[in-house]
Design a protein around this motif. Structure first.
Motif, short mmCIF file in Angstrom:
data_model
loop_
_atom_site.label_atom_id
_atom_site.label_comp_id
_atom_site.label_asym_id
_atom_site.label_seq_id
_atom_site.Cartn_x
_atom_site.Cartn_y
_atom_site.Cartn_z
N VAL A 259 146.69 0.17 -18.83
CA VAL A 259 146.11 0.87 -17.67
C VAL A 259 145.55 2.23 -18.10
N THR A 260 146.31 2.94 -18.97
CA THR A 260 145.85 4.24 -19.46
C THR A 260 144.51 4.10 -20.19
N PHE A 261 144.42 3.09 -21.04
CA PHE A 261 143.17 2.86 -21.78
C PHE A 261 142.01 2.58 -20.81
N LEU A 262 142.26 1.70 -19.83
CA LEU A 262 141.19 1.33 -18.89
C LEU A 262 140.74 2.51 -18.04
N VAL A 263 141.72 3.31 -17.59
CA VAL A 263 141.36 4.47 -16.76
C VAL A 263 140.49 5.44 -17.54
N TRP A 264 140.89 5.75 -18.78
CA TRP A 264 140.12 6.70 -19.57
C TRP A 264 138.77 6.14 -19.99
N TYR A 265 138.73 4.87 -20.35
CA TYR A 265 137.48 4.30 -20.87
C TYR A 265 136.52 3.87 -19.76
N VAL A 266 137.05 3.22 -18.73
CA VAL A 266 136.19 2.66 -17.67
C VAL A 266 135.86 3.68 -16.59
N PHE A 267 136.90 4.39 -16.12
CA PHE A 267 136.70 5.26 -14.95
C PHE A 267 136.34 6.70 -15.31
N ILE A 268 136.92 7.21 -16.39
CA ILE A 268 136.64 8.61 -16.77
C ILE A 268 135.50 8.69 -17.76
N GLY A 269 135.26 7.60 -18.50
CA GLY A 269 134.12 7.57 -19.42
C GLY A 269 134.40 8.11 -20.79
N ALA A 270 135.66 8.12 -21.20
CA ALA A 270 136.00 8.58 -22.55
C ALA A 270 135.55 7.54 -23.57
N THR A 271 135.45 7.97 -24.83
CA THR A 271 135.10 7.03 -25.89
C THR A 271 136.26 6.06 -26.11
N VAL A 272 135.94 4.95 -26.79
CA VAL A 272 137.00 3.97 -27.09
C VAL A 272 138.10 4.62 -27.92
N ALA A 273 137.71 5.46 -28.88
CA ALA A 273 138.69 6.11 -29.76
C ALA A 273 139.63 7.01 -28.96
N ASN A 274 139.08 7.84 -28.09
CA ASN A 274 139.92 8.76 -27.31
C ASN A 274 140.81 8.01 -26.32
N ALA A 275 140.23 6.99 -25.67
CA ALA A 275 141.02 6.20 -24.72
C ALA A 275 142.16 5.50 -25.45
N LEU A 276 141.88 5.04 -26.67
CA LEU A 276 142.90 4.33 -27.44
C LEU A 276 144.00 5.29 -27.91
N ILE A 277 143.61 6.53 -28.22
CA ILE A 277 144.62 7.52 -28.62
C ILE A 277 145.63 7.75 -27.51
N PHE A 278 145.11 7.88 -26.28
CA PHE A 278 146.03 8.06 -25.14
C PHE A 278 146.95 6.84 -24.98
#
Length: 641
Positions: A259-278
């Motif tokens: 869920v954390t990855f999806l929120v950061w990548y899909v909804f907030i627009g972070a890069t895959v790398a940053n979303a994956l770090i979270f």
């Protein structure tokens, strides 16, 4: 491979990447070979140091379970394989996250292992106390033999300063013996012929010989070591709850990471790398290692400290039961009293009364029978042979002696035979003096009384007072006459007396008391074994019979009744430390996950995977430290007169 070796491999191969992290922003220094060097270093760490995590996680997955290693394995594997993909596709890599997480997790485990080893030192010290050899009498001469060659029945000589090799009974000589390493009692104990000695204790002053009664695994020290080992490897029932929570917790964490990855990548627009770090940070910070250490470390420290105090806690279940004990029930003879009754009065024709009583009690091992036999021996009275011997359950014994029908027993015999008013009055008077009265009858007529007294131990009154100060009800459960039992109870301060109990009925009385709350039973005899097993907590005196010690959940090696309060207090503090450890382990995860997921990112509070790994390691370390602090907890510091 040992945890320490895996840690050092991980640390050594992580240091070059740490150097780059520090020096690159300051001086622009980078690793020779760049990302390819980082890949090589991380691969070594994954193959050697992180491999056991991956193997454990896969083994659990095949059984449709998850464990603590699952989160570490997923976190490090995700960082590693994504970085390979990112390196090929020209995106930022974070190989260092996989290596640092592995290093910090192993760092925590190294500290845990070291502290656990320190906690179990009590067992190692006990094992090292054993003597290596002894002077054994063989073919008329004393020869030095290794411990393994000593047999039951061997006569062993011990000189001042030497260790006593095995358990036994002194045959000749007197001495003072330091038993502190086994019993915790600091003062030397004076011993003479007929007294028992404990293997591995130290002879102080005199030379004596003793006959070996227990060798090898049967000695008290060997039994203590075995009990402590079993206790430290046992599980408290609360551990089952922890295991169930861990089984559910891991899948929930993985869902939160996704869920954390999806929120950061899909909804907030972070890069895959940053979303994956979270996402990886969530997986790593949530690893419930601290949760798994909460119970076993506290249990290990608590039981180890108990062993040093002469209190053997056999398993984790006892700790949990002790927490709710409301009533402490005591056997009388040998527990509250010294257990060495002596004849104080003989009413009637002394020679005749003692002669008939000794004839019937000759084959009995009951302490009262022993007292009668000793008195007859002291007065040089010879007992005639008894025939047609018959035991009358709960009353006494019956036999034929010199053509007479003789009965010896307690006051329940009165219903079978006649007694003069004068003897009845004298019997009541003796009972009111806390003396047990044995009735001797010949041809259906009581001809005499034998008064026997077993005085309370010096520590009994203080022990009872301390338990009552803790709000516990105290009960005496005995087969003795009610007058005698109440007289002893008044001397030591017992709240309630249940007297005239048949040997086989003690367990039933314990069950009745359990209707009002959990019960601890303290006893030492063969007839106490059912009650020790029935009670919620069975506490056996170390001087008791083997079956009593086997039936008890706690064993008091020093035979000091004051240790009952210490045992209950130590058990409660150990269990409370388990609950405290579990609380902080849960709180850590609850507070750590939101930070790792980046909820506070917009105020500048973030947690990288490597920092999450470090935090998780220190969380585990804090739980182990909390358990080790049990060694500093005050136990039985109050003295109550």
């Amino acid at each position: 491979m040992k945890i320490a070796t895996r840690f050092w491999v991980s640390l050594i191969f992580s240091l070059p990447m740490l150097a780059e992290m520090i020096l690159k922003p300051l001086f622009g220094w980078m690793l020779p070979g760049g990302e390819w060097t980082m890949l090589a270093l991380t691969t070594v760490v994954m193959l050697i140091s992180a491999r056991p995590f991956l193997q454990s996680a896969w083994a659990s997955f095949k059984k449709h379970h998850s464990n603590m290693d699952t989160l570490v394995a997923i976190g490090t594997a995700t960082a590693y394989f994504y970085s390979i993909y990112a390196m090929i596709s020209g995106q930022p890599v974070f190989f260092e996250s996989a290596t640092f997480v592995t290093t910090f997790v192993l760092l925590g485990q190294v500290f845990e292992e070291r502290m656990r080893n320190n906690a179990s030192n009590a067992v190692e010290k006990l094992v090292n106390l054993q003597a290596k050899d002894a002077e054994v009498l063989r073919d008329g001469k004393y020869v030095k033999l290794p411990l393994s060659e000593i047999q039951v029945g061997d006569v062993i000589r011990v000189k001042p300063g030497q260790k006593i090799a095995v358990d036994g009974t002194i045959a000749d000589g007197t001495s003072t013996i330091d038993e502190s390493m086994v019993t915790g009692e600091s003062m030397p104990v004076t011993k003479q012929a007929g007294d028992s000695v404990i293997g591995s204790t130290i002879n102080n002053t005199g030379t004596f010989t003793f006959e070996a009664s227990k060798v090898g695994e049967d000695t008290m020290l060997a039994q203590i070591v075995e009990m402590v080992k079993k206790a430290q490897n046992s599980h408290a029932p609360i551990q089952n709850l922890t295991d169930k929570i861990s089984d559910i917790f891991v899948p929930i964490v993985l869902i939160l990471a996704i869920v954390t990855f999806l929120v950061w990548y899909v909804f907030i627009g972070a890069t895959v790398a940053n979303a994956l770090i979270f996402a990886v940070s969530v997986v790593v910070i949530a690893c419930p290692c601290a949760l798994g250490l909460a119970t076993p470390t506290a249990l290990m420290v608590g039981t180890g400290r108990g062993a040093k105090m002469g209190i053997l806690i056999k398993n984790g279940e006892v700790l949990e039961e002790v927490n709710d004990v409301k009533t402490v029930v005591f056997d009388k003879t040998g527990t509250i009293t010294v257990g060495k009754p002596e004849v104080t009065d003989v009413i009637g024709d002394t020679d005749q009364v003692l002669s008939l009583a000794a004839a019937l009690e000759e084959s009995s091992e009951h302490p009262l029978a022993t007292a009668i036999m000793n008195e007859a021996a002291d007065k040089a009275i010879t007992a005639e042979a008894a025939t047609n011997f018959e035991a009358i359950r709960g009353e006494g014994v019956k036999a034929t002696v010199a053509g007479k029908s003789v009965m010896v027993g307690n006051d329940k015999l009165i219903g079978r035979v006649s007694m003069t008013k004068e003897l009845e009055t004298k019997a009541h008077q003796l009972q009111n003096e806390a003396k047990t009265v044995v009735y001797v009858a010949a041809d259906d007529q009581i001809i005499g009384l034998i008064a026997i007294q077993d005085t309370p131990k010096e520590t009994s009154k203080a022990a009872i007072a301390e338990l009552k100060a803790k709000g516990l009800e105290t009960v005496m459960l005995t087969g003795d006459n009610e007058r005698v039992a109440k007289a002893i109870a008044d001397q030591v301060g017992i709240d309630k007396v249940i007297a005239d109990v048949l040997p086989g009925d003690k367990a039933d009385h314990v069950k009745q008391l359990q209707a009002d709350g959990k019960v601890a039973f303290v006893g030492d005899g063969i007839n106490d074994a059912p009650a020790l097993s029935t009670a919620d907590v069975g506490i056996a005196m170390g001087s008791g019979t083997d079956i009593a010690i086997e039936s008890g959940g706690i064993v008091l090696v020093k035979n000091d009744l004051r240790d009952v309060a210490k045992a209950l207090e130590l058990s409660r503090k150990t269990f409370n430390r388990i609950k405290l450890n579990l609380f902080w382990a849960f709180i850590y995860n609850v507070l750590g996950i939101p930070v790792a997921a980046g909820i506070f990112y917009f105020i500048g509070m973030t947690l990288s995977p490597e920092l999450a790994g470090l935090a998780m390691a220190f969380s585990s370390l804090s739980v182990v430290t909390s358990s080790v602090l049990l060694n500093k907890a005050k136990i039985g510091t109050k003295t109550i007169a």
